[in-house]
Every structure is written in C-alpha cells, then in structure tokens.
Enzyme design. Structure first.
Site, mmCIF file in Angstrom:
data_model
loop_
_atom_site.group_PDB
_atom_site.id
_atom_site.type_symbol
_atom_site.label_atom_id
_atom_site.label_comp_id
_atom_site.label_asym_id
_atom_site.label_seq_id
_atom_site.Cartn_x
_atom_site.Cartn_y
_atom_site.Cartn_z
ATOM 1 N N ASN A 250 -4.600 4.449 6.662
ATOM 2 C CA ASN A 250 -3.727 4.550 5.491
ATOM 3 C C ASN A 250 -4.454 5.392 4.445
ATOM 4 O O ASN A 250 -5.352 4.907 3.769
ATOM 5 C CB ASN A 250 -3.421 3.141 4.963
ATOM 6 C CG ASN A 250 -2.559 3.168 3.719
ATOM 7 O OD1 ASN A 250 -2.050 4.219 3.321
ATOM 8 N ND2 ASN A 250 -2.382 2.009 3.102
ATOM 9 N N TRP A 251 -4.047 6.648 4.351
ATOM 10 C CA TRP A 251 -4.759 7.570 3.452
ATOM 11 C C TRP A 251 -4.363 7.391 1.985
ATOM 12 O O TRP A 251 -4.921 8.033 1.106
ATOM 13 C CB TRP A 251 -4.505 9.022 3.887
ATOM 14 C CG TRP A 251 -5.206 9.405 5.158
ATOM 15 C CD1 TRP A 251 -6.206 8.705 5.774
ATOM 16 C CD2 TRP A 251 -4.969 10.564 5.966
ATOM 17 N NE1 TRP A 251 -6.615 9.362 6.913
ATOM 18 C CE2 TRP A 251 -5.876 10.508 7.050
ATOM 19 C CE3 TRP A 251 -4.095 11.643 5.884
ATOM 20 C CZ2 TRP A 251 -5.918 11.495 8.041
ATOM 21 C CZ3 TRP A 251 -4.132 12.620 6.862
ATOM 22 C CH2 TRP A 251 -5.034 12.554 7.931
ATOM 23 N N LYS A 252 -3.335 6.596 1.755
ATOM 24 C CA LYS A 252 -2.852 6.335 0.385
ATOM 25 C C LYS A 252 -2.629 7.661 -0.361
ATOM 26 O O LYS A 252 -2.210 8.644 0.258
ATOM 27 C CB LYS A 252 -3.817 5.388 -0.335
ATOM 28 C CG LYS A 252 -4.070 4.109 0.484
ATOM 29 C CD LYS A 252 -4.790 3.020 -0.250
ATOM 30 C CE LYS A 252 -5.041 1.848 0.674
ATOM 31 N NZ LYS A 252 -5.689 0.712 0.028
ATOM 32 N N HIS B 131 3.175 -3.050 0.955
ATOM 33 C CA HIS B 131 1.746 -3.024 0.637
ATOM 34 C C HIS B 131 1.537 -3.621 -0.755
ATOM 35 O O HIS B 131 2.326 -3.382 -1.668
ATOM 36 C CB HIS B 131 1.210 -1.594 0.703
ATOM 37 C CG HIS B 131 -0.282 -1.551 0.748
ATOM 38 N ND1 HIS B 131 -1.060 -1.804 -0.365
ATOM 39 C CD2 HIS B 131 -1.146 -1.333 1.769
ATOM 40 C CE1 HIS B 131 -2.344 -1.721 -0.015
ATOM 41 N NE2 HIS B 131 -2.416 -1.451 1.276
ATOM 42 N N GLU C 155 -0.354 -2.836 -3.081
ATOM 43 C CA GLU C 155 -0.461 -1.860 -4.177
ATOM 44 C C GLU C 155 0.919 -1.509 -4.726
ATOM 45 O O GLU C 155 1.076 -1.251 -5.918
ATOM 46 C CB GLU C 155 -1.210 -0.616 -3.678
ATOM 47 C CG GLU C 155 -2.689 -0.908 -3.476
ATOM 48 C CD GLU C 155 -3.357 -0.053 -2.420
ATOM 49 O OE1 GLU C 155 -2.713 0.852 -1.855
ATOM 50 O OE2 GLU C 155 -4.545 -0.311 -2.150
ATOM 51 N N GLU D 143 -3.456 -8.811 4.506
ATOM 52 C CA GLU D 143 -4.348 -8.058 3.619
ATOM 53 C C GLU D 143 -4.562 -8.825 2.321
ATOM 54 O O GLU D 143 -3.774 -8.682 1.368
ATOM 55 C CB GLU D 143 -3.721 -6.706 3.262
ATOM 56 C CG GLU D 143 -3.519 -5.783 4.431
ATOM 57 C CD GLU D 143 -3.603 -4.328 3.981
ATOM 58 O OE1 GLU D 143 -4.398 -3.597 4.562
ATOM 59 O OE2 GLU D 143 -2.905 -3.950 3.033
ATOM 60 N N GLY E 241 -10.188 -2.370 -0.933
ATOM 61 C CA GLY E 241 -10.871 -1.358 -1.734
ATOM 62 C C GLY E 241 -12.103 -1.856 -2.464
ATOM 63 O O GLY E 241 -12.633 -1.170 -3.336
ATOM 64 N N SER F 127 -11.164 -3.634 3.319
ATOM 65 C CA SER F 127 -12.580 -3.238 3.442
ATOM 66 C C SER F 127 -13.090 -3.259 4.887
ATOM 67 O O SER F 127 -14.246 -3.635 5.136
ATOM 68 C CB SER F 127 -13.461 -4.112 2.536
ATOM 69 O OG SER F 127 -13.106 -3.927 1.184
ATOM 70 N N GLY G 199 -8.082 1.566 4.898
ATOM 71 C CA GLY G 199 -7.917 2.498 3.778
ATOM 72 C C GLY G 199 -9.126 3.412 3.657
ATOM 73 O O GLY G 199 -9.230 4.437 4.341
HETATM 74 P P1 13P Z 1 -9.489 -0.532 2.130
HETATM 75 O O1 13P Z 1 -9.790 -0.347 3.576
HETATM 76 O O2 13P Z 1 -9.887 0.621 1.275
HETATM 77 O O3 13P Z 1 -9.971 -1.846 1.620
HETATM 78 O O4 13P Z 1 -7.883 -0.574 2.007
HETATM 79 C C1 13P Z 1 -7.211 -1.487 2.778
HETATM 80 C C2 13P Z 1 -5.771 -1.220 2.675
HETATM 81 O O5 13P Z 1 -5.163 -1.417 1.658
HETATM 82 C C3 13P Z 1 -5.126 -0.651 3.846
HETATM 83 O O6 13P Z 1 -3.762 -0.569 3.663
#
Ligand code: 13P
Length: 255
Positions: A10-12, A97, A99, A167, A173, A214, A235
């Site tokens: 997931n490159w966001k 998600h 976020e 998650e 993150g 993470s 991520g």
């Molecule tokens: P991280 O791997 O940066 O913690 O992000 C996880 C995430 O939100 C994947 O969708």
C-alpha cells in the site's frame, strides 16, 4: 481460491507518478520469481493505476487500488467506481482503511457500501478493521473490531473472495508492530465473527485474514506463523525495494 500468502503493498500518497512507475518496474523485475509462492498485490494511487497496470500485466504481480467509491455513473465529484478500477486492471481494492476513516470521516456504512460494490464488480475488497490506542487502553478493542467487521459485512453473502485486514491504528506507521500474541487473539476473534455470519465452507473458500501495522522483513514471519493470518498489508516497507523484496522472500519461506 489461491491460498498462497498474500502480501499487499500500500503505497498510500507517497509517490509521484514517475516514482510509482519506477518502483513498479523494479518490483516486476525483483518479485516475479517469488510470485509462484506468494501473491503480491501492488496498490498505487489512482493516478498510477493505468501505468502500473501496464507494467504488471505481463507478470504474476497483481494490481490493487487504495480506495473506491460505491455505485456507478452517478454525480459524485472526484469519485472512482469499482467498475472503473476493474477497467484499469485492478483485482483488489482496499476499503475502510483507518486513515480514511479518521481523516475523512468514512463510516462503517460507507465501508459496507464500498465492499458490496467491489464484490458486485468482481473486485476483491480488502476490508480494514482495527482499534485506536484509546480504545485498546479502555479495553474496547474486541467490541470495536467486531462491530466494524459486522457492519462492513452487512448483506455480504460470503460467496465471493474477501480479505479482512486487522490493522490496529496504533501500530500503523509507528515502526512498532502489535505483538504477535495480541494479533493472534484478535484474528481468532475475527475468524469467530466470520463463523457467526457465514457457513464454514464459505469461510474456508472465500475469506482470508491478514495483518497490517509496521510489518517489515524481520517480523512478517512471526505474523505468518499465526493460525488464521495468511498475509500482510504493508505500508512503509513497501516503498523500499530492497526491504520489500526481502519481505516477500521471507514470506515465501514462512507459510
Ligand atoms: P505501515 O506498514 O507503514 O505501518 O502501514 C500499514 C498500513 O496502513 C497498511 O495499509
């Protein structure tokens, strides 16, 4: 249903188009040889979907999207539908998600509409659920995750592929993943909730549970050892070619 471990990048909102194209090209070269053993899904921004689709098409890597709107052909400014994502070559779409739930106010009802729309267009939804730190500290993580899951799965028959990603928000993150023992309890709860909703044969056939928060090449093996965890939503580590390659390599050996 493919029961290979499922690793989703997931490159966001991290990369410009040329950077997404560059990383996708490198993924295609480095990760193709692991694709027999692990299903690797790459989720660029909506802007990157078409170009990344062209790059992944000749490979066994799979295209996913980070979000979608529900419905088709209605006046939703800025909306991108499941049909459009399918047309662009996507086979998966992340929905719900944390976020987006937190920053954009997305509700359980919206997540459910997205999941239903994805399924009706033959896209596999990756439904994200997870508690905040406050909810965890207040002893409410189980209640939170069960209620998110039940709401997201409302009116879903369970007869199509569906991924549930646990998650915990506090692990996203931060570089500090949840303890595998804690994840084990939560994914068991998620499995049990599925059992309450669907016949076991449909669960075995169509549902996969993964973990996100993470994940890196050093800890993915610990999560894949857990009963019910068949993959990871990644991520930060998916933005680094060497690290993500190592992660997929470890995955291949772990499950
Ligand atoms: P991280 O791997 O940066 O913690 O992000 C996880 C995430 O939100 C994947 O969708």
């Amino acid at each position: 249903m493919d029961k290979k471990p499922l690793i989703i990048a997931n490159w966001k909102m991290n990369l410009l188009l040329n950077e997404e194209v560059g990383l996708a090209k490198q993924f295609a070269v480095k990760l193709e040889r692991f694709a027999e053993k692990a299903e690797v899904v790459v989720c660029p921004t909506h802007l990157g979907l078409i170009e990344v689709s062209k790059i992944l098409k000749p490979t066994k890597l799979i295209l996913g999207a980070q979000d979608m709107a529900w419905g088709e052909n209605w006046a939703l400014t800025g909306g991108v539908s499941a049909g459009m994502l399918k047309d662009a070559g996507a086979r998966y779409c992340i929905v719900g998600h944390s976020e987006r739930r937190r920053n954009l106010g997305e509700t359980d009802d919206m997540v459910n509409k997205k999941a239903l729309s994805a399924i009706s267009h033959g896209l596999t939804p990756i439904i994200c659920v997870g508690e905040s730190l406050d909810e965890r500290q207040a002893g409410k993580k189980e209640v939170k995750v069960i209620s998110q899951l039940k709401a997201a799965l409302k009116n879903i028959k369970g007869d199509q592929p569906t991924v549930i990603s646990y998650e915990p928000i506090w692990a996203i993150g931060t570089g500090i993943p949840a303890e595998p023992s804690e994840v084990a309890l939560m994914v068991e709860l998620i499995h049990q909730t599925l059992v309450d909703l669907f016949p076991l044969d449909l669960i075995m056939k169509n549902f996969r549970i993964i973990y996100g928060g993470s994940i890196d090449s050093g800890n993915i093996g610990d999560f894949l050892k857990l009963r019910y965890v068949v993959g990871g939503l990644v991520g930060t580590a998916s933005l680094n070619l060497e690290e993500f390659t190592k992660l997929v390599q470890v995955t291949k050996l772990s499950k």
